[in-house]
Design a protein around this motif. Structure first.
Motif, PDB file in Angstrom:
ATOM      1  N   TYR A 163      -0.953   2.986  -1.373  1.00 36.12           N
ATOM      2  CA  TYR A 163      -1.156   4.404  -1.043  1.00 36.12           C
ATOM      3  C   TYR A 163      -0.948   5.302  -2.255  1.00 36.12           C
ATOM      4  O   TYR A 163      -1.598   6.354  -2.367  1.00 36.12           O
ATOM      5  N   PHE A 196       5.259  -5.828   2.611  1.00 37.12           N
ATOM      6  CA  PHE A 196       4.836  -4.960   3.707  1.00 37.12           C
ATOM      7  C   PHE A 196       5.948  -4.961   4.754  1.00 37.12           C
ATOM      8  O   PHE A 196       6.832  -5.812   4.729  1.00 37.12           O
ATOM      9  N   LYS A 233      -3.899   9.451   3.010  1.00 38.24           N
ATOM     10  CA  LYS A 233      -3.589   8.276   3.822  1.00 38.24           C
ATOM     11  C   LYS A 233      -4.650   8.040   4.896  1.00 38.24           C
ATOM     12  O   LYS A 233      -5.024   6.893   5.179  1.00 38.24           O
ATOM     13  N   THR A 260      -5.728  -6.976   2.334  1.00 35.88           N
ATOM     14  CA  THR A 260      -4.584  -7.854   2.130  1.00 35.88           C
ATOM     15  C   THR A 260      -4.659  -8.960   3.165  1.00 35.88           C
ATOM     16  O   THR A 260      -5.498  -8.929   4.076  1.00 35.88           O
ATOM     17  N   GLU A 306       4.147  -3.268  -1.567  1.00 41.16           N
ATOM     18  CA  GLU A 306       2.703  -3.233  -1.839  1.00 41.16           C
ATOM     19  C   GLU A 306       1.975  -2.178  -1.009  1.00 41.16           C
ATOM     20  O   GLU A 306       1.005  -1.579  -1.493  1.00 41.16           O
ATOM     21  N   SER A 307       2.415  -1.934   0.183  1.00 38.15           N
ATOM     22  CA  SER A 307       1.812  -0.854   0.962  1.00 38.15           C
ATOM     23  C   SER A 307       2.033   0.477   0.268  1.00 38.15           C
ATOM     24  O   SER A 307       1.114   1.302   0.146  1.00 38.15           O
ATOM     25  N   TRP A 349      -7.851  -0.289   6.022  1.00 37.22           N
ATOM     26  CA  TRP A 349      -7.303  -1.604   5.692  1.00 37.22           C
ATOM     27  C   TRP A 349      -8.179  -2.713   6.254  1.00 37.22           C
ATOM     28  O   TRP A 349      -8.749  -2.588   7.336  1.00 37.22           O
ATOM     29  N   GLY A 368       2.528   2.278   5.275  1.00 39.37           N
ATOM     30  CA  GLY A 368       3.046   2.812   4.012  1.00 39.37           C
ATOM     31  C   GLY A 368       4.398   2.281   3.620  1.00 39.37           C
ATOM     32  O   GLY A 368       4.969   2.713   2.610  1.00 39.37           O
ATOM     33  N   PRO A 413       0.266  -3.170   7.238  1.00 36.14           N
ATOM     34  CA  PRO A 413      -0.034  -2.604   5.922  1.00 36.14           C
ATOM     35  C   PRO A 413      -0.276  -1.103   5.938  1.00 36.14           C
ATOM     36  O   PRO A 413       0.001  -0.415   4.951  1.00 36.14           O
ATOM     37  N   ALA A 414      -0.776  -0.586   7.043  1.00 32.97           N
ATOM     38  CA  ALA A 414      -1.163   0.829   7.105  1.00 32.97           C
ATOM     39  C   ALA A 414       0.011   1.789   7.266  1.00 32.97           C
ATOM     40  O   ALA A 414      -0.178   3.004   7.197  1.00 32.97           O
TER      41      ALA A 414
END
Length: 294
Positions: A89, A72, A99, A63, A84-85, A104, A80, A77-78
């Motif tokens: 996932y 987000f 996860k 992204t 979109e996040s 990313w 969750g 982004p990681a």
């Protein structure tokens, strides 16, 4: 083994394009060649461990940076969080990746769907599906139906616009390469050349500083901007869908990716079991309706 096979496939494809270029006596046109290749060719199994991912046993998702809300949360982004996040996932889980298996990657918006080999398995970044973009990349099925909207400072002339005709004499801006900019050029057709910005942040700054009268963004982003970032701005209205079909965001994949059909199946399953609707309700519920500009 699947990584070696993928490398051989790409090498063969490159050699074919080179031979074609010699045969016709001119440089190859990447987008035109890509359009001849069927989406998702070569997909055989969607089982984890059998997917031809960039890194074995990992799923690389890309992204842009910064990663904006409400898509987000906290530019992470990681975590969750954000629509979109959460979708990313959910897709990963359907494909068999936990996860901790997700990696990313930062990829600029325009580069995500530009011609050329990708370094990610799929990109999620409010990229609208279009026939033009399909010449260079694959898309999953749509994971979100979206409309474009106009925002302007509350005390400006632009804020009083009630129709598309009212916007024609207004200085408009949008992020370059987006359907937002397309709507300005193709629907509004303003008398003054619109301003195109590399990032939405630059468009927002231009609005604040009076360099443009209004900017066009997708509707959920418009609600977030006016609620949290440019609070003296308001949503003027939203555009109708063009051509009778909704504009949709899709996951972006390499042209001819073996993952396309698997990722599409995952998105379809999430839609059918209600996951996408639940995630939308959780993260985009504040993006309520807005007047339609006609």
């Amino acid at each position: 083994m699947h990584l070696a096979q993928r490398a051989l496939r790409r090498a063969a494809s490159t050699a074919t394009v080179a031979l074609l270029a010699v045969a016709v006596g001119c440089a190859p046109q990447p987008e035109e060649k890509a359009s001849d290749k069927p989406s998702g060719s070569g997909a055989e199994s969607c089982a984890k461990g059998e997917l031809a991912t960039e890194t074995s046993e990992k799923l690389t998702i890309a992204t842009d940076e910064p990663a904006y809300e409400p898509w987000f949360k906290d530019d992470k982004p990681a975590n969750g969080e954000g629509f979109e996040s959460a979708v990313a996932y959910a897709v990963a889980k359907r494909l068999g990746y936990d996860k901790g298996d997700v990696v990313w990657q930062s990829v600029p918006f325009n580069k995500a769907f530009a011609p050329g080999e990708k370094t990610f398995d799929f990109d999620i970044n409010q990229v609208s599906i279009s026939d033009e973009r399909k010449k260079a990349v694959d898309f999953s099925s749509g994971y979100y139906d979206v409309r474009q909207a106009v925002i302007a400072l509350k005390d400006s002339k632009a804020a009083k616009a009630k129709s598309i005709a009212d916007l024609k004499g207004i200085k408009l801006g949008a992020q370059v390469g987006t359907t937002s900019l397309n709507y300005i050029n193709d629907v509004v057709k303003p008398t003054e050349q619109p301003a195109a910005y590399a990032k939405n942040d630059q468009a927002k700054s231009a609005l604040k500083n009076g360099q443009v009268d209004a900017v066009v963004v997708d509707l959920p982003t418009a609600f977030y901007i006016t609620a949290a970032e440019v609070t003296d701005a308001r949503i003027v209205g939203q555009f109708e869908n063009q051509g009778g079909t909704p504009e949709q965001f899709g996951l972006v994949l390499d042209k001819g990716s073996a993952l396309t059909s698997c990722v599409t199946d995952a998105v379809d399953a999430l839609r059918e079991d209600g996951t996408l609707a639940a995630v939308e309700k959780q993260w985009l519920s504040d993006a309520v309706d807005a007047p339609v500009l006609k």
